[in-house]
Write a protein that holds these residues in place. Structure first.
Motif, mmCIF file in Angstrom:
data_model
loop_
_atom_site.group_PDB
_atom_site.id
_atom_site.type_symbol
_atom_site.label_atom_id
_atom_site.label_comp_id
_atom_site.label_asym_id
_atom_site.label_seq_id
_atom_site.Cartn_x
_atom_site.Cartn_y
_atom_site.Cartn_z
ATOM 1 N N ALA A 265 2.853 -6.201 -0.308
ATOM 2 C CA ALA A 265 3.812 -5.502 -1.167
ATOM 3 C C ALA A 265 3.678 -5.983 -2.603
ATOM 4 O O ALA A 265 3.773 -5.202 -3.558
ATOM 5 N N ASP A 266 3.411 -7.276 -2.762
ATOM 6 C CA ASP A 266 3.236 -7.832 -4.091
ATOM 7 C C ASP A 266 1.918 -7.351 -4.700
ATOM 8 O O ASP A 266 1.854 -6.933 -5.856
ATOM 9 N N GLN A 267 0.872 -7.377 -3.898
ATOM 10 C CA GLN A 267 -0.446 -6.949 -4.367
ATOM 11 C C GLN A 267 -0.413 -5.500 -4.864
ATOM 12 O O GLN A 267 -1.007 -5.180 -5.885
ATOM 13 N N TYR A 268 0.283 -4.635 -4.134
ATOM 14 C CA TYR A 268 0.341 -3.226 -4.520
ATOM 15 C C TYR A 268 1.581 -2.894 -5.350
ATOM 16 O O TYR A 268 1.809 -1.731 -5.664
ATOM 17 N N ARG A 269 2.364 -3.924 -5.656
ATOM 18 C CA ARG A 269 3.597 -3.730 -6.422
ATOM 19 C C ARG A 269 4.455 -2.641 -5.784
ATOM 20 O O ARG A 269 4.994 -1.776 -6.461
ATOM 21 N N PHE A 270 4.498 -2.689 -4.470
ATOM 22 C CA PHE A 270 5.083 -1.567 -3.740
ATOM 23 C C PHE A 270 6.572 -1.756 -3.492
ATOM 24 O O PHE A 270 7.022 -2.812 -3.052
ATOM 25 N N ARG A 271 7.319 -0.701 -3.773
ATOM 26 C CA ARG A 271 8.715 -0.624 -3.348
ATOM 27 C C ARG A 271 8.943 0.747 -2.757
ATOM 28 O O ARG A 271 8.614 1.747 -3.367
ATOM 29 N N GLY A 272 9.495 0.788 -1.572
ATOM 30 C CA GLY A 272 9.657 2.083 -0.929
ATOM 31 C C GLY A 272 11.042 2.277 -0.374
ATOM 32 O O GLY A 272 11.899 1.417 -0.507
ATOM 33 N N HIS A 273 11.226 3.432 0.254
ATOM 34 C CA HIS A 273 12.500 3.667 0.944
ATOM 35 C C HIS A 273 12.336 4.615 2.134
ATOM 36 O O HIS A 273 13.303 5.160 2.621
ATOM 37 N N LEU A 274 11.113 4.809 2.574
ATOM 38 C CA LEU A 274 10.889 5.747 3.674
ATOM 39 C C LEU A 274 10.562 5.054 4.996
ATOM 40 O O LEU A 274 10.029 5.670 5.912
ATOM 41 N N GLY A 275 10.883 3.764 5.094
ATOM 42 C CA GLY A 275 10.734 3.077 6.380
ATOM 43 C C GLY A 275 9.291 3.000 6.852
ATOM 44 O O GLY A 275 8.389 2.637 6.100
ATOM 45 N N ASP A 276 9.080 3.368 8.122
ATOM 46 C CA ASP A 276 7.753 3.227 8.734
ATOM 47 C C ASP A 276 6.660 3.913 7.921
ATOM 48 O O ASP A 276 5.548 3.407 7.785
ATOM 49 N N GLN A 277 6.966 5.080 7.351
ATOM 50 C CA GLN A 277 5.961 5.822 6.590
ATOM 51 C C GLN A 277 5.421 4.996 5.421
ATOM 52 O O GLN A 277 4.212 4.987 5.152
ATOM 53 N N ASP A 278 6.295 4.295 4.735
ATOM 54 C CA ASP A 278 5.874 3.449 3.625
ATOM 55 C C ASP A 278 5.065 2.251 4.117
ATOM 56 O O ASP A 278 4.075 1.861 3.498
ATOM 57 N N PHE A 279 5.489 1.674 5.217
ATOM 58 C CA PHE A 279 4.748 0.522 5.754
ATOM 59 C C PHE A 279 3.331 0.938 6.136
ATOM 60 O O PHE A 279 2.350 0.288 5.746
ATOM 61 N N PHE A 280 3.211 2.042 6.881
ATOM 62 C CA PHE A 280 1.879 2.493 7.291
ATOM 63 C C PHE A 280 1.037 2.887 6.072
ATOM 64 O O PHE A 280 -0.168 2.621 6.015
ATOM 65 N N THR A 281 1.661 3.542 5.099
ATOM 66 C CA THR A 281 0.926 3.920 3.893
ATOM 67 C C THR A 281 0.377 2.680 3.195
ATOM 68 O O THR A 281 -0.794 2.640 2.814
ATOM 69 N N MET A 282 1.205 1.671 3.075
ATOM 70 C CA MET A 282 0.762 0.476 2.356
ATOM 71 C C MET A 282 -0.345 -0.274 3.108
ATOM 72 O O MET A 282 -1.372 -0.618 2.521
ATOM 73 N N ILE A 283 -0.169 -0.502 4.413
ATOM 74 C CA ILE A 283 -1.228 -1.239 5.111
ATOM 75 C C ILE A 283 -2.490 -0.383 5.242
ATOM 76 O O ILE A 283 -3.596 -0.905 5.329
ATOM 77 N N GLY A 284 -2.318 0.950 5.197
ATOM 78 C CA GLY A 284 -3.470 1.850 5.254
ATOM 79 C C GLY A 284 -4.332 1.780 4.007
ATOM 80 O O GLY A 284 -5.529 2.089 4.045
ATOM 81 N N MET A 285 -3.752 1.405 2.868
ATOM 82 C CA MET A 285 -4.530 1.240 1.644
ATOM 83 C C MET A 285 -5.500 0.073 1.801
ATOM 84 O O MET A 285 -6.630 0.107 1.342
ATOM 85 N N GLU A 286 -5.045 -0.969 2.473
ATOM 86 C CA GLU A 286 -5.829 -2.193 2.621
ATOM 87 C C GLU A 286 -6.719 -2.146 3.868
ATOM 88 O O GLU A 286 -7.832 -2.654 3.868
ATOM 89 N N HIS A 287 -6.212 -1.519 4.938
ATOM 90 C CA HIS A 287 -6.917 -1.519 6.222
ATOM 91 C C HIS A 287 -6.995 -0.118 6.816
ATOM 92 O O HIS A 287 -6.406 0.153 7.861
#
Ligand code: UDP
Ligand code: MN
Length: 339
Positions: A265-287
């Motif tokens: 979250a720090d690496q991508y400066r990510f802040r979200g509010h869509l729950g699982d969708q945001d989590f999967f989106t963020m880890i999908g950028m890296e993996h």
């Protein structure tokens, strides 16, 4: 692989969130469309059973039982219905997802009741090991094909993939701060109280949930860019969860640990509010290798909100979906065209 269980049946598991449905006529109407279209096209083989899981509160369960009696009348396949109590699942989920909630929930604190929005993320930890695959589905869907075909997509997963999911079809993860500021300042068009409130809401929404800082610092990045070359993020309306692979993947389980979530979250400066969708989106950028890309036709989202809120010029790059539509997703309350 033979997935027959001890009673000789093979089961196909599908789960839907089903809370506060008694309080929303609109959700009831969506549920009707979803179930009637699922039943209309649904066909299974001899010895196969579709198991429908609903995550409910008591009042929704009571209503759901009644509605399902009607909707499942014409089913030409065997089915079972299971209700899960939302508070029991929340109690199990909260300790696992508490740390990630602050990155991907609206508001500042980690609210206990929000944990259920991360059910898909940790379902492999709270469902019995005998459940090896689950499809999680929104209620605002309309099925155009036999849902059994969706389960066949599990066979397409490449090695290492644990989740099948379609891309997001709006520029949700392309937020640009400047656009929103420009829109808000534009020739003083904001006059009425409602217009001001809508604009404030847009800005809150946009700011809460974005890679904009990251994109600004990395102008060449594919993060947030449209497909096929970019990484537009995921939409959680239709998800294939390979629970057995999620349990077996040491990488996936590491990513659930609070320190790893915080680092990404720090690496991508990510802040979200869509729950699982945001989590999967963020880890999908890296993996990205953890995800199998479902064809867009499996989750043809119809929401066009961002087209009319500053992103008209790039909207079609995200929204277009060629090829057959298997499931329509009337997200943000968008009407679905008639069958
Ligand atoms: N949902 C629910 N109760 C609610 C709101 C939503 O059970 O009061 C569930 C339902 O399964 C729904 C899903 O959460 O399909 C996601 O919400 P929605 O589809 O409205 O979001 P969108 O796809 O428009 O972003
Ligand atoms: Mn939806």
């Amino acid at each position: 692989k033979d997935l027959r269980e001890s009673d000789g049946k093979s089961r196909y598991h599908a789960l839907m969130m089903f809370t506060k449905v008694d309080k929303s006529r609109s959700l009831q109407d969506k549920f009707r469309v979803a179930m009637l279209s699922m039943v209309k096209h649904g066909r299974f083989l001899e010895g196969e059973v579709l198991v429908l899981h609903f995550v409910c509160d008591d009042a929704s369960r009571e209503l759901g039982e009644k509605m399902l009696q009607e909707f499942l009348l014409d089913a030409k396949f065997k089915y079972e219905v299971l209700f899960h109590d939302v508070s029991a699942l929340t109690r199990k989920l909260f300790p696992i997802v508490e740390a990630m909630q602050k990155h991907f929930s609206s508001g500042s604190g980690a609210y206990y009741s929000d944990a259920i929005f991360f059910l898909s993320v940790a379902m492999h930890r709270i469902m019995p090991d005998s459940l090896t695959r689950m499809v999680q589905l929104d209620l605002d869907l309309q099925y155009r094909v036999n849902i059994r075909e969706l389960f066949q997509e599990f066979h397409q997963f490449p090695p290492g993939a644990v989740i099948g999911i379609a891309r997001e079809m709006q520029p949700v993860y392309r937020r640009e701060r400047e656009r929103h500021l420009k829109e808000s300042l534009q020739d003083g068009t904001v006059k009425t109280a409602e217009e001001e409130e809508e604009l404030a809401a847009t800005l809150r929404y946009a700011a809460a949930h974005t890679f904009w800082q990251y994109r600004k610092e990395n102008p060449q990045t594919k993060v947030g860019e449209p497909h096929p070359d970019g990484l537009p993020g995921f939409n959680s309306g239709v998800m294939l969860l390979d629970l057995a692979s999620m349990r077996a993947s040491s990488l996936y389980n590491q990513l659930l640990e609070p320190d790893h979530v915080a680092k990404l979250a720090d690496q991508y400066r990510f802040r979200g509010h869509l729950g699982d969708q945001d989590f999967f989106t963020m880890i999908g950028m890296e993996h990205p290798e953890l995800f199998y890309s479902l064809a867009c036709g499996w989750n043809r989202q119809l929401c066009t909100w961002w087209r009319d809120h500053g992103y008209g010029d790039v909207f079609q790059l995200y929204y277009r979906c060629n090829g057959p539509v298997y499931i329509y997703h009337g997200n943000c309350n968008t009407p679905i065209p008639d069958d």
